[in-house]
Every structure is written in C-alpha cells, then in structure tokens.
Design a protein around this motif. Structure first.
Motif, short mmCIF file in Angstrom:
data_model
loop_
_atom_site.label_atom_id
_atom_site.label_comp_id
_atom_site.label_asym_id
_atom_site.label_seq_id
_atom_site.Cartn_x
_atom_site.Cartn_y
_atom_site.Cartn_z
N MET A 183 0.83 -1.18 0.00
CA MET A 183 0.00 0.00 0.00
C MET A 183 0.88 1.25 0.00
N ALA A 184 0.43 2.28 -0.68
CA ALA A 184 1.22 3.49 -0.85
C ALA A 184 0.76 4.58 0.12
N HIS A 185 1.63 5.56 0.31
CA HIS A 185 1.29 6.76 1.06
C HIS A 185 1.10 7.87 0.04
N ILE A 186 -0.11 8.41 -0.03
CA ILE A 186 -0.51 9.31 -1.11
C ILE A 186 -0.81 10.70 -0.58
N LEU A 187 -0.30 11.70 -1.28
CA LEU A 187 -0.66 13.09 -1.01
C LEU A 187 -1.65 13.54 -2.06
N VAL A 188 -2.83 13.96 -1.63
CA VAL A 188 -3.84 14.50 -2.55
C VAL A 188 -3.91 16.01 -2.33
N ILE A 189 -3.53 16.77 -3.33
CA ILE A 189 -3.55 18.23 -3.27
C ILE A 189 -4.85 18.71 -3.91
N GLY A 190 -5.64 19.44 -3.14
CA GLY A 190 -6.98 19.82 -3.58
C GLY A 190 -7.99 18.80 -3.11
N ALA A 191 -7.85 18.41 -1.84
CA ALA A 191 -8.59 17.26 -1.32
C ALA A 191 -9.95 17.60 -0.72
N SER A 192 -10.33 18.86 -0.71
CA SER A 192 -11.53 19.23 0.04
C SER A 192 -12.83 19.03 -0.73
N ALA A 210 -8.99 6.11 -2.45
CA ALA A 210 -7.67 5.60 -2.09
C ALA A 210 -7.68 5.00 -0.69
N ALA A 211 -8.36 5.65 0.24
CA ALA A 211 -8.45 5.12 1.60
C ALA A 211 -9.22 3.81 1.61
N ALA A 212 -10.30 3.74 0.82
CA ALA A 212 -11.08 2.50 0.76
C ALA A 212 -10.26 1.35 0.18
N ALA A 213 -9.28 1.70 -0.66
CA ALA A 213 -8.42 0.67 -1.25
C ALA A 213 -7.27 0.27 -0.33
N GLY A 214 -7.20 0.91 0.85
CA GLY A 214 -6.20 0.53 1.83
C GLY A 214 -4.95 1.38 1.85
N HIS A 215 -4.91 2.43 1.04
CA HIS A 215 -3.75 3.31 1.03
C HIS A 215 -3.81 4.31 2.19
N ARG A 216 -2.65 4.79 2.60
CA ARG A 216 -2.58 5.91 3.53
C ARG A 216 -2.69 7.19 2.71
N VAL A 217 -3.53 8.11 3.19
CA VAL A 217 -3.82 9.31 2.41
C VAL A 217 -3.58 10.55 3.25
N ARG A 218 -2.82 11.47 2.70
CA ARG A 218 -2.65 12.79 3.30
C ARG A 218 -3.49 13.77 2.48
#
Length: 216
Positions: free
Chosen positions: A1-10, A21-29
C-alpha cells in the motif's frame, strides 16, 4: 500500500480520490486550506491544512509520501478573471517533488487542455473558450511544466464531470485520434487515479476519460 498526497482534497475529484484511495487501503494525506473540515470517515486519512501556493506547506506535505495526486480546481465565479492557480502551484510542486525524491505525479487537468484542445468539436469551441478559456490557458502551462519534468507523470483529462457513485464503466482514451468529450462521474475519475497508483502503463501519457455513453 502506498502513502498518497492529494492536493486539492476538500472537494470534487480530490475528495473522491481521498475516499477511493483510503477505501483501497492506502494511507492518504488530504491537503487543502480547509482540510480540517473534510468529512471523511475512512481510516488512514490524515487531514493536512495548507496552501498549494506556499512552498513551505508543500515541502512539509511531501514528507514520507510515495505518490502525489494534484486535483486543483477554481470556483466557477473565478473563471472570468485571469487564472494562475494551476501553473503557479505546479511550478512550486515539481521542484519540491524532485527535491524530496517523490517521482510519481498524477495530475488532473481536463478535456481541452494541451493537445486535446484540437479534439473539441466545432460547436463546442466558442462557448468553451468564452467560459473556460482563461482556466485552460493556465492548465496548458501546468501540463507543459509537468511534461518538462523528470517525474513519472500521468495527465488525467476527464470530460464533463457528474456526481453519483462510481460505475466502473468508463473509457480511457490514450491516443489523440480517440479523444472526444463526454460525461464521466467524479467517482470514476477517482477510481482510475487509484488504479494508477501502483500501475505504470500510463506513465508519461495524457489520457481522456469519458463514460461508455455516447460522446457529446
């Protein structure tokens, strides 16, 4: 699983990507100025308040991530004024990613950006230019900056966005001769983005996304 930064996440595609991405098990910032107000219940989501035009905020947000999803947007009311958000933010992000050693970038622009502008139908060109021209001029500059970078980038150009849940039934148009406009759910765009997190088949490519319905 990856650690993902989503810019414009609101909101919009950014928010849909955070959830997918969170539902797929990734860590999300989840990065946005209003990140603390983002309504997500999925585990593994870190709210990260920050400004995409602030170099220190971007550098801090990149710490420890594997993949960046850039999904910026501007309010409709701002489309008639000069737009610089996309290019200015990208001019900060790209060198910051290079410095941090983060290579994978998935950037959401839109159908009509870059060389897909030639695929806009004659009937759509004038209204598209009147309403979206300033924003898409800036998206052109955004795409050019990304293309010039050494990053492992993918440019995602969705058609006309709709709401609703993901259908899984959409078309990935990856050759200029196939590009055309059409409807697509934001949730389906997010689904495609999440699939690209681990995949390399679209690295260095620009793709147009539309649903399987007839093009518009």
């Amino acid at each position: 699983m990856a650690h993902i930064l989503v810019i414009g996440a609101s909101q919009g595609i950014g928010l849909a990507t955070v959830k997918a991405a969170a539902a797929a098990g990734h860590r999300v910032r989840a990065f946005a100025r209003s990140a603390n107000a983002i309504a997500v219940s999925e585990p593994g989501v870190e709210r990260c308040p920050g400004n995409a035009l602030n170099a220190r905020d971007i550098e801090a947000a990149l710490a420890g991530v594997d993949v960046v999803v850039q999904a910026l947007g501007v309010p409709f009311r701002d489309l008639l004024a000069p737009v610089r958000l996309f290019s200015d933010a990208t001019n900060l992000l790209v060198p910051a990613m290079e410095k941090a050693g983060v290579r994978r970038l998935i950037a959401v622009t839109g159908f009509g950006a870059g060389d897909s502008r030639d695929a806009i139908s004659p009937l759509q060109r004038l209204p598209f230019r009147l309403v979206f021209g300033r924003a898409y001029d800036d998206k052109d500059a955004q795409e050019m900056r990304i293309r010039r970078s050494p990053l492992d980038w993918t440019l995602v150009r969705p058609g006309v966005l709709t709401g609703g849940t993901a259908t899984g039934r959409y078309r990935v148009l990856d050759t200029p001769s196939s590009w055309r406009n059409g409807l697509i759910a934001r949730a389906d765009v997010a689904q495609f983005i999440v699939r690209q997190i681990a995949g390399a088949d679209q690295v260095g490519k620009a793709v147009v996304l539309i649903s399987h319905a007839l093009p518009i």
